[in-house]
Design a protein around this motif. Structure first.
Motif: not given
Length: 387
Positions: A37-42, A98-106, A145-154
């Motif tokens: 997810p880090v590589l995908w986001s950048i 995928w989006t370039i918009n950092a606000r909606t990306r998570p 599982l919830g923390l993992m999902t939140a971590g992925l979004a983070g």
């Protein structure tokens, strides 16, 4: 100009490395998949995000072409075609969201995580980073599982370095204190090394050999014996009589894989046999798409292939306990195990027939993924594989 090309190339190679290492079959390396997810986001463009997604997925599922070639006794080309086709859903979903918009990306990445966890896209939802939850948060269950999902979004936000450091801390602590899931009391899983012959040799001698194996495994402390997928071949009244007769003088119960054939196709099942007789315990919810599950046959009025029971029998009763069964392919995707955990089973039973994966890490990945899920929900685990 060179710099414009260098960044995308580095991202693609990094995604390949993440897929190879994270899905190497070593369980404590599963959190490496969180690099995706880090590589995908950048990625700075949608096309680069698509290539990053393809690099990660193709690397993670790299054993498929060789495995398909072994399964069909063919050259590598059908396997390569299936490998590429299987990647389409993962790449398409992550490209669309995928989006370039950092606000909606998570939020958009969260949607991608959910979409790849459930049918229809989740049918080929292999290499899902959320599987690492069991390594980072063992015993935390749905909270983990919830923390993992939140971590992925983070990890797709601008503060991803801080999130990565926090998750790495959980990873290191878990690795330092790691213990494998316990085996349920009274159970024993039997691994076999019968190769391609398992499920294909249906003679009486093979059944006798299996019965001898069960007798060797069954003791006063192990009254339930699990055999791999396809261990019994076709489930017929004759096979049932042979096994029931063999178990008549003991208290053992055998849980074994078999195929239940009829005019329309067959079900990949687990059978429970004891001295009183046999019964169908579980019907596989998600057989392997393509090689087993072939829904297009019915579109042309043809029969054959394995039926998918999708959301039926997520837990089954075995003695006084409730088990969550997972047959082979179901161990590689997300929704079957989560559906089972919604019913709070007492333990997990995972079986497979991986003779065709020789020379690949597929069986090791199945074992690692299943172990991670069992650890996340603090469930004992029984594993039985044929290689």
């Amino acid at each position: 100009m060179c710099r414009d090309y260098l960044r995308p190339v580095l991202l693609i190679f990094a995604s390949i490395a993440v897929g190879v290492v994270g899905w190497s079959g070593y369980m404590l390396l599963l959190p490496v998949a969180l690099g995706f997810p880090v590589l995908w986001s950048i990625a700075q463009t949608r096309s680069v995000a698509a290539l990053v997604s393809a690099g990660y997925f193709l690397a993670a599922s790299r054993g498929l072409p060789q495995g398909v070639a072994a399964f069909y006794s063919s050259d590598i080309w059908p396997g390569l075609l299936l490998w590429l086709c299987a990647s389409l859903s993962f790449v398409t979903v992550h490209t669309v969201f995928w989006t370039i918009n950092a606000r909606t990306r998570p939020f958009r990445y969260f949607l991608a995580v959910v979409v790849m966890s459930i049918p229809p896209f989740g049918i080929t939802g292999w290499a899902h980073p959320v599987t690492a939850a069991g390594v980072l948060f063992p015993g935390w269950g749905w909270w983990g599982l919830g923390l993992m999902t939140a971590g992925l979004a983070g990890l797709v936000t601008r503060i991803w370095p801080a999130v990565a450091i926090a998750l790495t801390g959980f990873w290191l602590w878990s690795a330092a204190t790691w213990t494998d899931p316990k085996i349920p009391d009274g159970w024993r899983g039997v691994d076999l090394e019968l190769g391609v012959s398992l499920g294909r040799e249906a003679g009486l001698q093979r059944q006798r050999d299996m019965i001898a194996t069960v007798r060797g495994a069954a003791t006063d402390s192990a009254r339930f014996v699990a055999l791999p997928e396809s261990a019994l071949g076709f489930w017929t009244p004759t096979v049932e009589r042979v096994w029931t007769g063999a178990l008549r003088d003991g208290a053992a119960t055998v849980i074994a894989g078999a195929a239940l054939l009829d005019a329309g196709g067959y079900d990949n099942v687990l059978v429970a046999i004891d001295r009183k007789g046999g019964r169908i315990l579980y019907r596989e919810r998600m057989p392997v798409p393509g090689s087993m599950w072939q829904p297009w046959r019915s579109w042309f009025g043809e029969s054959g292939g394995t039926r998918a029971d999708f959301f039926t029998n997520p837990v089954v009763a075995v003695g006084a306990s409730r088990a969550a069964p997972l047959i082979c392919y179901e161990q590689l995707i997300v929704w079957p195990v989560l559906q089972s955990m919604l019913h709070d089973p007492d333990f997990v039973v995972a079986v497979g027939n991986g003779w065709w994966t020789k020379g690949t890490s597929i069986v090791a990945i199945q074992r690692a993924a299943t172990t991670a899920w069992a650890k996340l929900f603090a469930k004992p685990l029984v594993i039985a594989f044929n290689t």
